[in-house]
Write a protein that holds these residues in place. Structure first.
Motif, PDB file in Angstrom:
ATOM      1  N   THR A 110     -42.441  35.038 113.059  1.00 17.14           N
ATOM      2  CA  THR A 110     -41.282  35.926 113.013  1.00 17.14           C
ATOM      3  C   THR A 110     -40.088  35.281 112.318  1.00 17.14           C
ATOM      4  O   THR A 110     -39.005  35.873 112.284  1.00 17.14           O
ATOM      5  N   ASP A 111     -40.261  34.079 111.770  1.00 16.68           N
ATOM      6  CA  ASP A 111     -39.254  33.521 110.872  1.00 16.68           C
ATOM      7  C   ASP A 111     -39.434  34.079 109.463  1.00 16.68           C
ATOM      8  O   ASP A 111     -38.785  33.615 108.522  1.00 16.68           O
ATOM      9  N   ASP A 112     -40.330  35.098 109.358  1.00 16.77           N
ATOM     10  CA  ASP A 112     -40.611  35.780 108.088  1.00 16.77           C
ATOM     11  C   ASP A 112     -41.219  34.833 107.064  1.00 16.77           C
ATOM     12  O   ASP A 112     -40.976  34.963 105.855  1.00 16.77           O
ATOM     13  N   ARG A 113     -42.038  33.905 107.553  1.00 19.25           N
ATOM     14  CA  ARG A 113     -42.700  32.956 106.670  1.00 19.25           C
ATOM     15  C   ARG A 113     -44.192  32.890 106.990  1.00 19.25           C
ATOM     16  O   ARG A 113     -44.612  33.030 108.136  1.00 19.25           O
ATOM     17  N   MET A 114     -44.968  32.675 105.932  1.00 19.13           N
ATOM     18  CA  MET A 114     -46.391  32.381 106.057  1.00 19.13           C
ATOM     19  C   MET A 114     -46.601  30.943 105.599  1.00 19.13           C
ATOM     20  O   MET A 114     -45.965  30.497 104.640  1.00 19.13           O
ATOM     21  N   ARG A 115     -47.500  30.255 106.278  1.00 22.43           N
ATOM     22  CA  ARG A 115     -47.782  28.869 105.890  1.00 22.43           C
ATOM     23  C   ARG A 115     -49.292  28.645 105.872  1.00 22.43           C
ATOM     24  O   ARG A 115     -50.027  29.170 106.718  1.00 22.43           O
ATOM     25  N   LEU A 116     -49.718  27.836 104.902  1.00 22.02           N
ATOM     26  CA  LEU A 116     -51.124  27.486 104.753  1.00 22.02           C
ATOM     27  C   LEU A 116     -51.290  26.016 105.084  1.00 22.02           C
ATOM     28  O   LEU A 116     -50.620  25.158 104.500  1.00 22.02           O
TER      29      LEU A 116
END
Length: 411
Positions: free
Chosen positions: A271-277
Motif C-alpha cells: 500500500t506504499d504504491d510500490r511493487m518490488r522484485l
C-alpha cells in the motif's frame, strides 16, 4: 517480427519451438480486449478470489463475500437467442440450493484454490476461521479444519511431494494445517500484525513467503524450529536514514505476493504504491522500477498473477483500483492498462493455454479478456485443436462438442 517470418523460421529450424510459442503468446497478451463472452454471476457481491484449474485449464472457480462458490466451464458457451453476446455456463454452485447452507462458510470467503493435482478437490478459507476441503462432485466438505482465527489467505503447494500442508495467513502469524491429519501442526511467529498473503515456493517445497500489515515480507523454512529463513529488506541492509523502514520490504501493508515459475524471484505489492522484485536466493531487492501503482486496500489481500514467458517476455498483471496494469516482470516497463471495470478490482487470473484473462471486481462482475486474433494465431492453434476456427469462441465451442460434460450439482 511478423507471424509469417516466425512460421518460416520454425519451418527451417531457426526458431526454437519454445521461443516461438513464447513470442506468439506474448503477442496475444499485448492484444487483450474485453470479450463478448461474459461470466454468469449469481447475486451482487464482491468477488475476492478465483482460480483456473491447473490440469486442463478448463474450470474457473470463484468466491467472495456472498460465501457462494461458483464453477464455470471456460470450454463451453451459453448463447442467448437474438443477442451477439454469450456467457460461460455455471456448471456448479455451492449456495444455489437451500441444502447447501449447512456446508457453507459463515463469513466472507477470502481465497479459493483447486487441489493442484486433482480437480476432484478444492480448498477454501474464510474470515470465520475455518479451512474447508471440498469434494467437487458432491459439493460437500470432505474435511473442515478449525484455525480459530480470521484467515485472510491460504496456499497449498503445487510442487510438494512429501507433505500436504496448507499455509494459512491469520492474525500476526502463519499457521500450517495438515490435510492428512485434519489439524494444525504448528505456527510460524515473526510478524507483528495481520498476515494478509502467503505463498509456497515452487523451487523448494519447504519454503514459503508471507506478507503482512507490519510492512514485512518473510521467507520461512518450515523444517526448522527457528523457521525464519530471510527477512526481505527494501534497502538491501544499507542505512536508509529512516529507522522505521529498517528490515521492511515496503513502507506500507504488503497485501499481495507472487513467485515466478521457478521460484527464483518473488514479486511483492504494498500500500506504499510500490511493487518490488526480490531475488529469493540472495534476498536482495533487484531495484526494478515499476513506478507508482495505486493500492488502496490497507487491510485486504489482492491477487495479482504472472505470465511466465522467460526473461524477455514475462508479464505481471496487477490490480490497481478499477484497472489492471500489465508490466514486464523483469524490466519493470509498463505495457498496458486494462480499463473496463466500474468498481475496484480484487483479483485476476490468466489461462496460460488460451491466453484468456479473467478479472473480478467488487460488483460481482467477472470480465473475460481475449486476444484480438486478427493478426495472431487463434486459440485452437495454442490448444492444439484442429479445424478452421479463427477465434477463441469457435475453438471453445469445438472443444465443447468433443468433451460433453454431464457434471451437475445434484447429489
Amino acid at each position: 517480427m511478423c507471424a509469417q517470418a516466425l512460421l518460416y523460421g520454425q519451418e527451417i529450424g531457426e526458431c526454437n519451438p519454445r521461443l516461438f510459442r513464447r513470442i506468439i503468446t506474448y503477442k496475444r497478451l499485448s492484444q487483450l480486449s474485453v470479450s463478448a463472452t461474459h461470466v454468469k454471476s449469481s447475486g451482487t457481491h464482491s468477488i475476492t478470489s478465483m482460480e483456473i484449474e491447473p490440469m486442463e485449464y478448463r474450470y474457473l472457480i470463484s468466491t467472495g463475500s456472498s460465501k457462494k462458490i461458483s464453477i464455470h466451464d471456460t470450454w463451453n458457451l451459453y448463447r442467448k437467442e437474438d443477442l451477439n453476446s454469450h456467457s460461460l455456463p455455471q456448471v456448479a454452485c455451492v449456495g444455489s440450493q437451500e441444502r447447501h447452507k449447512r456446508y457453507m462458510h459463515k463469513n466472507t470467503v477470502n481465497f479459493v484454490q483447486w487441489y493442484p493435482r486433482d480437480t476432484g478437490l478444492f480448498v477454501t478459507s474464510s474470515l470465520d476461521g475455518t479451512i474447508k476441503i471440498w469434494d467437487t462432485n458432491k459439493l460437500k466438505p470432505a474435511e473442515t479444519m478449525q484455525i480459530n482465527s480470521p484467515i485472510y489467505n491460504h496456499h497449498l503447494s503445487p510442487t510438494a511431494t512429501t507433505h500436504l500442508l496448507i499455509a494459512a495467513a491469520t492474525t500476526s502469524r502463519v499457521r500450517l494445517a495438515d490435510i492428512r491429519s485434519g489439524s494444525t501442526t504448528h505456527m510460524l511467529r515473526g510478524h507483528v500484525g495481520n498476515v494478509l498473503c502467503v505463498r509456497w515456493s515452487p523451487k523448494d517445497e519447504f519454503h514459503l513467503a508471507s506478507g503482512s500489515v507490519d510492512n514485512k515480507v518473510l521467507m520461512w523454512d518450515v523444517r526448522h524450529a527457528k523457521s525464519i529463513l530471510r527477512t526481505f529488506d527494501q534497502h538491501n541492509s544499507e542505512s536508509s536514514g529512516d529507522p522505521t523502514s529498517a528490515g521492511t520490504a515496503h513502507t506500507g501493508t504488503v497485501n499481495s505476493i507472487r513467485f515466478n515459475d521457478d521460484g527464483r524471484y518473488l514479486l511483492t505489492y504494498g500500500t506504499d504504491d510500490r511493487m518490488r522484485l526480490w531475488n529469493t536466493d540472495t534476498g536482495e531487492n533487484t531495484l526494478v522500477n515499476y513506478g507508482r501503482v495505486d493500492n488502496d486496500f490497507q487491510h485486504l489481500p489482492l491477487h495479482m498473477t504472472i505470465y511466465n514467458g522467460g526473461p524477455m517476455s514475462s508479464v505481471a498483471f496487477v490490480p490497481a483500483g478499477r484497472q489492471i496494469l500489465m508490466f514486464d516482470l523483469y524490466a519493470g516497463h509498463f505495457l498496458r492498462r486494462l480499463t473496463e471495470h466500474l468498481s475496484t478490482v480484487r483479483c485476476c487470473e490468466l489461462n496460460p493455454r488460451t491466453q484468456e484473462f479473467y478479472s473480478a471486481a467488487q460488483n460481482s462482475n467477472i470480465l473475460v479478456w481475449s486476444p484480438d486474433d486478427a493478426d495472431a494465431h487463434s486459440a485452437s492453434d495454442v490448444i492444439g485443436v484442429g479445424g478452421d476456427a479463427t477465434s477463441n469462441d469457435q475453438a471453445r465451442q469445438m472443444i465443447a462438442n468433443l468433451w460433453q460434460d454431464d457434471w451437475s450439482d445434484s447429489d
